[in-house]
Write a protein that holds these residues in place. Structure first.
Motif, PDB file in Angstrom:
ATOM      1  N   GLU A   1     -16.181  54.452  44.983  1.00 37.37           N
ATOM      2  CA  GLU A   1     -17.344  54.966  44.269  1.00 37.37           C
ATOM      3  C   GLU A   1     -17.563  56.437  44.592  1.00 37.37           C
ATOM      4  O   GLU A   1     -17.210  56.912  45.686  1.00 37.37           O
ATOM      5  N   SER A   2     -18.173  57.141  43.649  1.00 46.68           N
ATOM      6  CA  SER A   2     -18.558  58.529  43.878  1.00 46.68           C
ATOM      7  C   SER A   2     -19.711  58.877  42.950  1.00 46.68           C
ATOM      8  O   SER A   2     -20.009  58.124  42.013  1.00 46.68           O
ATOM      9  N   GLY A   3     -20.351  60.016  43.223  1.00 40.64           N
ATOM     10  CA  GLY A   3     -21.387  60.507  42.326  1.00 40.64           C
ATOM     11  C   GLY A   3     -22.814  60.337  42.811  1.00 40.64           C
ATOM     12  O   GLY A   3     -23.748  60.815  42.155  1.00 40.64           O
ATOM     13  N   GLY A   4     -22.995  59.691  43.939  1.00 44.25           N
ATOM     14  CA  GLY A   4     -24.340  59.531  44.452  1.00 44.25           C
ATOM     15  C   GLY A   4     -24.913  60.853  44.942  1.00 44.25           C
ATOM     16  O   GLY A   4     -24.205  61.865  45.045  1.00 44.25           O
ATOM     17  N   GLY A   5     -26.224  60.855  45.230  1.00 42.34           N
ATOM     18  CA  GLY A   5     -26.848  62.061  45.735  1.00 42.34           C
ATOM     19  C   GLY A   5     -28.351  61.935  45.755  1.00 42.34           C
ATOM     20  O   GLY A   5     -28.911  60.843  45.575  1.00 42.34           O
ATOM     21  N   LEU A   6     -28.989  63.080  45.973  1.00 44.70           N
ATOM     22  CA  LEU A   6     -30.448  63.159  46.037  1.00 44.70           C
ATOM     23  C   LEU A   6     -30.964  63.854  44.790  1.00 44.70           C
ATOM     24  O   LEU A   6     -30.525  64.978  44.490  1.00 44.70           O
ATOM     25  N   VAL A   7     -31.851  63.181  44.071  1.00 47.05           N
ATOM     26  CA  VAL A   7     -32.445  63.754  42.866  1.00 47.05           C
ATOM     27  C   VAL A   7     -33.944  63.493  42.870  1.00 47.05           C
ATOM     28  O   VAL A   7     -34.439  62.671  43.643  1.00 47.05           O
ATOM     29  N   GLN A   8     -34.648  64.167  41.973  1.00 43.40           N
ATOM     30  CA  GLN A   8     -36.077  63.933  41.819  1.00 43.40           C
ATOM     31  C   GLN A   8     -36.310  62.887  40.726  1.00 43.40           C
ATOM     32  O   GLN A   8     -35.452  62.675  39.856  1.00 43.40           O
ATOM     33  N   ALA A   9     -37.454  62.272  40.793  1.00 42.32           N
ATOM     34  CA  ALA A   9     -37.815  61.279  39.781  1.00 42.32           C
ATOM     35  C   ALA A   9     -37.730  61.893  38.385  1.00 42.32           C
ATOM     36  O   ALA A   9     -38.143  63.036  38.175  1.00 42.32           O
ATOM     37  N   GLY A  10     -37.158  61.133  37.463  1.00 44.64           N
ATOM     38  CA  GLY A  10     -36.992  61.599  36.098  1.00 44.64           C
ATOM     39  C   GLY A  10     -35.646  62.229  35.812  1.00 44.64           C
ATOM     40  O   GLY A  10     -35.276  62.409  34.643  1.00 44.64           O
ATOM     41  N   GLU A  11     -34.911  62.567  36.863  1.00 45.81           N
ATOM     42  CA  GLU A  11     -33.600  63.185  36.685  1.00 45.81           C
ATOM     43  C   GLU A  11     -32.513  62.127  36.490  1.00 45.81           C
ATOM     44  O   GLU A  11     -32.790  60.925  36.475  1.00 45.81           O
ATOM     45  N   SER A  12     -31.281  62.606  36.353  1.00 50.00           N
ATOM     46  CA  SER A  12     -30.159  61.709  36.048  1.00 50.00           C
ATOM     47  C   SER A  12     -29.044  61.868  37.067  1.00 50.00           C
ATOM     48  O   SER A  12     -28.919  62.900  37.722  1.00 50.00           O
ATOM     49  N   LEU A  13     -28.234  60.836  37.183  1.00 52.60           N
ATOM     50  CA  LEU A  13     -27.007  60.851  37.977  1.00 52.60           C
ATOM     51  C   LEU A  13     -25.971  60.012  37.245  1.00 52.60           C
ATOM     52  O   LEU A  13     -26.323  59.070  36.522  1.00 52.60           O
ATOM     53  N   LYS A  14     -24.714  60.344  37.474  1.00 53.27           N
ATOM     54  CA  LYS A  14     -23.626  59.545  36.912  1.00 53.27           C
ATOM     55  C   LYS A  14     -22.704  59.119  38.036  1.00 53.27           C
ATOM     56  O   LYS A  14     -22.100  59.957  38.711  1.00 53.27           O
ATOM     57  N   LEU A  15     -22.616  57.827  38.231  1.00 50.43           N
ATOM     58  CA  LEU A  15     -21.737  57.274  39.252  1.00 50.43           C
ATOM     59  C   LEU A  15     -20.384  56.918  38.643  1.00 50.43           C
ATOM     60  O   LEU A  15     -20.306  56.546  37.466  1.00 50.43           O
ATOM     61  N   SER A  16     -19.347  57.016  39.463  1.00 49.16           N
ATOM     62  CA  SER A  16     -18.003  56.639  39.039  1.00 49.16           C
ATOM     63  C   SER A  16     -17.430  55.618  40.002  1.00 49.16           C
ATOM     64  O   SER A  16     -17.705  55.667  41.199  1.00 49.16           O
ATOM     65  N   CYS A  17     -16.620  54.727  39.462  1.00 52.36           N
ATOM     66  CA  CYS A  17     -15.891  53.753  40.273  1.00 52.36           C
ATOM     67  C   CYS A  17     -14.445  53.784  39.820  1.00 52.36           C
ATOM     68  O   CYS A  17     -14.126  53.342  38.713  1.00 52.36           O
ATOM     69  N   ALA A  18     -13.578  54.307  40.676  1.00 54.11           N
ATOM     70  CA  ALA A  18     -12.152  54.354  40.389  1.00 54.11           C
ATOM     71  C   ALA A  18     -11.483  53.119  40.973  1.00 54.11           C
ATOM     72  O   ALA A  18     -11.589  52.868  42.181  1.00 54.11           O
ATOM     73  N   ALA A  19     -10.834  52.355  40.109  1.00 59.04           N
ATOM     74  CA  ALA A  19     -10.211  51.104  40.522  1.00 59.04           C
ATOM     75  C   ALA A  19      -8.694  51.226  40.517  1.00 59.04           C
ATOM     76  O   ALA A  19      -8.120  51.927  39.679  1.00 59.04           O
ATOM     77  N   SER A  20      -8.062  50.544  41.451  1.00 53.39           N
ATOM     78  CA  SER A  20      -6.605  50.507  41.491  1.00 53.39           C
ATOM     79  C   SER A  20      -6.155  49.155  42.010  1.00 53.39           C
ATOM     80  O   SER A  20      -6.945  48.418  42.620  1.00 53.39           O
ATOM     81  N   GLY A  21      -4.887  48.833  41.727  1.00 52.95           N
ATOM     82  CA  GLY A  21      -4.321  47.585  42.229  1.00 52.95           C
ATOM     83  C   GLY A  21      -4.450  46.410  41.279  1.00 52.95           C
ATOM     84  O   GLY A  21      -4.033  45.296  41.603  1.00 52.95           O
ATOM     85  N   PHE A  22      -4.991  46.638  40.070  1.00 55.14           N
ATOM     86  CA  PHE A  22      -5.088  45.544  39.102  1.00 55.14           C
ATOM     87  C   PHE A  22      -3.720  45.277  38.486  1.00 55.14           C
ATOM     88  O   PHE A  22      -2.993  46.210  38.152  1.00 55.14           O
ATOM     89  N   THR A  23      -3.420  44.002  38.264  1.00 53.46           N
ATOM     90  CA  THR A  23      -2.175  43.651  37.588  1.00 53.46           C
ATOM     91  C   THR A  23      -2.370  43.524  36.088  1.00 53.46           C
ATOM     92  O   THR A  23      -1.412  43.476  35.330  1.00 53.46           O
ATOM     93  N   ASN A  24      -3.609  43.455  35.650  1.00 55.86           N
ATOM     94  CA  ASN A  24      -3.916  43.448  34.222  1.00 55.86           C
ATOM     95  C   ASN A  24      -5.312  44.029  34.037  1.00 55.86           C
ATOM     96  O   ASN A  24      -5.978  44.394  35.008  1.00 55.86           O
ATOM     97  N   ARG A  25      -5.766  44.143  32.777  1.00 54.05           N
ATOM     98  CA  ARG A  25      -7.057  44.767  32.503  1.00 54.05           C
ATOM     99  C   ARG A  25      -8.136  43.750  32.170  1.00 54.05           C
ATOM    100  O   ARG A  25      -9.159  44.098  31.587  1.00 54.05           O
ATOM    101  N   ALA A  26      -7.921  42.495  32.521  1.00 56.19           N
ATOM    102  CA  ALA A  26      -8.911  41.482  32.186  1.00 56.19           C
ATOM    103  C   ALA A  26     -10.098  41.492  33.139  1.00 56.19           C
ATOM    104  O   ALA A  26     -11.034  40.742  32.958  1.00 56.19           O
ATOM    105  N   TRP A  27     -10.083  42.339  34.113  1.00 59.55           N
ATOM    106  CA  TRP A  27     -11.120  42.356  35.133  1.00 59.55           C
ATOM    107  C   TRP A  27     -12.428  42.908  34.591  1.00 59.55           C
ATOM    108  O   TRP A  27     -12.459  43.738  33.700  1.00 59.55           O
ATOM    109  N   THR A  28     -13.481  42.454  35.212  1.00 61.00           N
ATOM    110  CA  THR A  28     -14.817  42.999  35.000  1.00 61.00           C
ATOM    111  C   THR A  28     -15.201  43.831  36.216  1.00 61.00           C
ATOM    112  O   THR A  28     -14.993  43.394  37.356  1.00 61.00           O
ATOM    113  N   LEU A  29     -15.728  45.012  35.972  1.00 54.63           N
ATOM    114  CA  LEU A  29     -16.249  45.838  37.057  1.00 54.63           C
ATOM    115  C   LEU A  29     -17.767  45.902  36.940  1.00 54.63           C
ATOM    116  O   LEU A  29     -18.308  46.106  35.843  1.00 54.63           O
ATOM    117  N   GLY A  30     -18.424  45.725  38.056  1.00 60.07           N
ATOM    118  CA  GLY A  30     -19.879  45.716  38.055  1.00 60.07           C
ATOM    119  C   GLY A  30     -20.457  46.662  39.086  1.00 60.07           C
ATOM    120  O   GLY A  30     -19.764  47.096  40.009  1.00 60.07           O
TER     121      GLY A  30
END
Length: 124
Positions: free
Chosen positions: A6-35
């Motif tokens: 995971e990446s993208g966390g931080g400190l923000v003020q109320a009302g602002e925005s953030l975008k988190l990312s989750c980079a996945a590896s090691g899957f043998t197919n794309r049927a997975w669900t990421l949550g």
């Protein structure tokens, strides 16, 4: 071996925005669900949103509907969580998790693999 970073966390003020990312590896197919799950100090880990990498089905917790958007980049095996109109109660460590199921689950025990988390802090 499935790995989630995971990446993208931080400190923000109320009302602002953030975008988190989750980079996945090691899957043998794309049927997975990421949550995404969040865990505030002293509280249980709770579901936020999930998306299936193959079919794009999504699911959201009621508390984030209309504010958070989950999306995927299949080529990069990366899932994003766009968080808008952040509130102090959104403050938590946010974890990415992987589930073999095709239908996004909101149940923690369905997820087999977990990242280490990224901290989101929203000040008032």
């Amino acid at each position: 071996q499935v790995q989630l970073v995971e990446s993208g966390g931080g400190l923000v003020q109320a009302g602002e925005s953030l975008k988190l990312s989750c980079a996945a590896s090691g899957f043998t197919n794309r049927a997975w669900t990421l949550g995404w799950f969040l865990q505030a100090p002293g509280k249980e880990r709770e579901f936020v949103a999930a998306i299936n990498l193959s079919n794009g089905r999504v699911r959201y917790a009621d508390s984030v509907k209309g504010r958070f958007t989950i999306s995927r980049d299949i080529a990069k095996s990366t899932v994003y969580l766009q968080m808008n109109s952040l509130k102090p109660e959104d403050t938590a460590n946010y974890y990415c998790a992987a589930d073999r199921g095709s239908f996004p689950s909101d149940t923690r025990r369905d997820y087999d693999h977990w990242g280490r988390g990224t901290q989101v802090t929203v000040s008032s």
